[in-house]
Every structure is written in C-alpha cells, then in structure tokens.
Write an enzyme that holds these catalytic residues in place. Sequence first.
Site, mmCIF file in Angstrom:
data_model
loop_
_atom_site.group_PDB
_atom_site.id
_atom_site.type_symbol
_atom_site.label_atom_id
_atom_site.label_comp_id
_atom_site.label_asym_id
_atom_site.label_seq_id
_atom_site.Cartn_x
_atom_site.Cartn_y
_atom_site.Cartn_z
ATOM 1 N N ALA A 113 0.853 -1.192 0.000
ATOM 2 C CA ALA A 113 0.000 0.000 0.000
ATOM 3 C C ALA A 113 0.890 1.243 0.000
ATOM 4 C CB ALA A 113 -0.938 0.000 1.197
ATOM 5 N N PHE A 114 0.309 2.380 -0.363
ATOM 6 C CA PHE A 114 1.137 3.569 -0.599
ATOM 7 C C PHE A 114 1.815 4.087 0.659
ATOM 8 C CE2 PHE A 114 -0.378 7.699 0.937
ATOM 9 C CZ PHE A 114 -1.552 7.340 1.563
ATOM 10 N N LYS A 115 1.326 3.703 1.843
ATOM 11 C CA LYS A 115 1.932 4.235 3.071
ATOM 12 C C LYS A 115 3.399 3.853 3.205
ATOM 13 C CE LYS A 115 -2.355 4.987 5.495
ATOM 14 N NZ LYS A 115 -3.314 4.453 4.484
ATOM 15 N N ASP A 116 3.796 2.750 2.541
ATOM 16 C CA ASP A 116 5.205 2.356 2.567
ATOM 17 C C ASP A 116 6.121 3.434 1.994
ATOM 18 O OD1 ASP A 116 4.700 -0.234 3.560
ATOM 19 O OD2 ASP A 116 4.374 -1.041 1.549
ATOM 20 N N LEU A 119 6.606 5.745 4.928
ATOM 21 C CA LEU A 119 7.056 5.159 6.194
ATOM 22 C C LEU A 119 8.423 4.491 6.102
ATOM 23 C CD1 LEU A 119 3.668 3.942 7.655
ATOM 24 C CD2 LEU A 119 5.229 5.624 8.645
#
Length: 473
Positions: A113-116, A119
């Site tokens: 998912a794009f949060k990687d 993060l």
Amino acid sequence: MSYISTRDAQTPPHRLSFEEVLLAGLARDGGLYVPEALPQLFAPTLAKFSGRSYAEIAVRVMEPFVGDALPADKLRALVEDAYRGFGHEAVAPLKQLGPSLWLLELFHGPTLAFKDYALQVVGRLFDAVLSRRGERVTIVGATSGDTGSAAIEACRDLDTVDIFILYPEGRVSEVQRRQMTTVASANVHTIAVQGTFDDCQDLVKAMFADEPFRDAHNLSAVNSINWARIMAQIVYYVTTAVALGAPSRPVGFSVPTGNFGNVYAAHAARRMGLPMGEVIVGTNRNDILARFLNEGSMTITGVEPSLSPSMDIQVSSNFERLYHELVGRDGKSVSSAFTEFRSSGTLPATERQWRDAQALFAAQRIDDEATKATIREVYRTTGELLDPHSAIAVAAAQKARRYPSVPMVALATAHPAKFPDAVEAAVGIRPKLPSRMADLLERKERTTVLPNDLATVEAFLRERARPVSGRAA
Ligand SMILES: *Cc1c(COP(=O)(O)O)cnc(C)c1O
C-alpha cells in the site's frame, strides 16, 4: 528550514527544527506542523530531474525539508536503502489506462500500500536521529488494517525503536493480519485486542495520557499527521509530473482520500512550483470532504463501513493544514475553529474560504456500487485489476475532470491482492499476491491476544519494551 504549528497564535511564532518536528509528530498546542515557507522547485531544476531515478529525485525534493538534521550523504544512503527493497525497478511506475488517463502504482513496497512510500523513509529518519542522540522510543499504534503493517515494516529490526501495534481481534483481513504477525523481529510486538478498532484507539490514547508511563517508555507515534510523511509523499507527484512532461506541461491528479494526507502532499507539491492541472479528491460514502468542497459545509456524521476501509474516516486530520492556509496562516483562527469543530461537529468556514478551497480541489463521492463497476470496467477495457481504493481514484477522475487534454493520473494506493474479496465480488477473479510474498499465508504467525484492559496492555508493554535511555550513541 523552520516549522511552525498550525495553531500557534504568537508573533513571531515558535519555530522548530526538522528533527523536533519529526520526533514530536503532533504539536503541543494540538496543531500540526507545517514549514514556515515551502522550498521552490523551479523549472530548470525540474527539467534536470528527467531520466533520474526515484531515489535521486527523492533526495533532491527532501533535502531542503531535512536541512541540517542529517548530512547530505547520510540522507542519500538512507533514501536509497529505503526504496531498494521495492518490488518494481521504477519504484512508482505509471501505467496508461486511456487516451490521457494514467495509473500511478504506489503498491510496490513491502506491505503493498502507498503508506510504505513515506514510512520506509520515516522509520529510517527516526533511527538516524535517535542513534545520534543515544535514545530509543517505543512506538505505539492502533490499526484497523493498513497502517499497522506499514509501520511495522518501517521499524522492524531498528535498534532505536520498539513497536507495539494493537489491532481488533478477528476484525482485520487475513492478509492484513499476517502482514503484521509474521514479521519475525524481536522489536516488533502485535497485540490482538478483544474489542473493536475504537477500543484499540482508546487504549493507545490512554497510554499516551498516562504521563509516567509515557515518559518511562518514551512513547511515540508514526501517525499520518507527521510532517515527514507528507514530505516523502511529495516525491511521487514530482517523479510522475516529470515523467509526463513537467515542467513543460501540467498534470492532474486524482487521489483516493481518507485523512487528507496524500492529497495534501499533492497540494504542497503544487505550492512548491510543480505545474499541476486539476487535483481531485475521491471519497467513498464517508464523504465529509466531498460535501465540504461541493456544498461548503463540513459536518461530521457517523462512519459507515465500505469496500475501501482505509478511507472510512470522518475527521480528516491533515485538512487542518489546508485550513491554516485558507485562514491566512492565522493560528488563532485555526485553534478556535478546530475547538468548535470538536464540540459542535461543524467546522466554521466562510463563503470565501469555501470558494478558495474549491478553486484548489474538485471532489467526487464514489459509492460501493460505482467502485465495483469501475473495477469491472477497467478490467474489461485494459486488463488491469484495481483494488477498491484505486478504483475510487479512477472513477473520481472520470467523473470530475474537466480538461481532457491535460493528462490525469489516478493514484493506485493498494495492490488488488490486499483486498481480494472486493475484487473477486466485482470481476470474479481472485487477485494473486506478488511472487515475493506468495508464501504469506504459510508464514509462522506470532501475536498475543489481550483483553480490552489498559492495565493488562501496559503490563505487557512494560515487560517487553527495552530501556529508552543509556543506549550507546
Ligand atoms: C491510507 C490509505 C488511503 C487514504 O490516504 P490518506 O492520506 O489518509 O488520505 C487510501 N488508500 C489506501 C489503500 C490507504 O491505505
């Protein structure tokens, strides 16, 4: 570069460094940190980005934000390391869906998912800064699915961080749970709380409110309001615009939105000088942002579950950063408006502020039926499988865009295999996990089930968290 809180009412405002903003997350006055002035990306600089790698552009974009918190060579090494493990050589590749419609794939990181994308950098920034200070933090977070695994992957194996993630037992999908519980790192701890997501969130809040506990373990969070996450998200707007012709021509973006973090990063990139067409906010049935942008009033209603759970949000915390701009960066107005929002459920906004916001963002609400129809339609016309969040971006782009000659990029924020049930319901095909995680369903799980009880959870953490000071620097 210096940072200020959106709620700071003093003149001159209290200024903080990048390092302080990174470690604090939320400001003491309840506000969010923003740069005092955004660095500018001028046309000759953008022109030089053409043909550069994602990591190279990332370093250039982030350097002015980080300032002297890290030496340039350290930042470069850190960013290269952050994106090295991604599953696609281009890191954030573009796919063409139609004559001037593109899909930006932001799901090639470790948790799909794009949060990687943010993060993986933020975890390493924490580590670099804490190492120098000889300190350790204990990160505590509640998750209903995506954020927990992205935070775990960002912090695994770091000597400066212990991470504890609480999730509601039996209420996250199997893929989401396994992405958290199969990480075999000694500093990673998952807790299956016998309760709901709200119970998990209340437990986390209660731990932060318990001051002796908070101080003893140096509690910290990597939530979506941290400026460093916005900063790292600005990068893929720049790489995409450059790939599609910036600085010579503008590019529009359609962003599936929950906490307003991702789409705010698009706005920040625009304010830095990236030539941008329309910026479209896509929401699911939880449409508070679409109602504000289209009708002018921001009023909280209950959260309803949808096919795109990562957008099932009513209060979009990052919206405060835009509001700060809409009220002329007047911290006093922001502070009183958000106090009122909390008590009355309606954010005060003048006609003028609403019109200014409308000039910046278009918005479209896409319900579950339209989401499934888009997954079907895109599969039929292109052979691409979209996850429900990405389908909202595509549908919102198709409905809201007004200038077909300006290339439009819809953000694919999750891999379809992360939400296989919704995809299967739409097209009858169960998407497969990428080969690098094909064995996820066989990996050994490690988690602890605990009752919804603060004392029990705190005791668990006390037993397992490492001491926070006295690390060798
Ligand atoms: C978190 C998330 C979103 C929403 O992003 P915001 O920055 O909160 O607006 C959209 N899609 C997916 C898959 C997510 O995980």
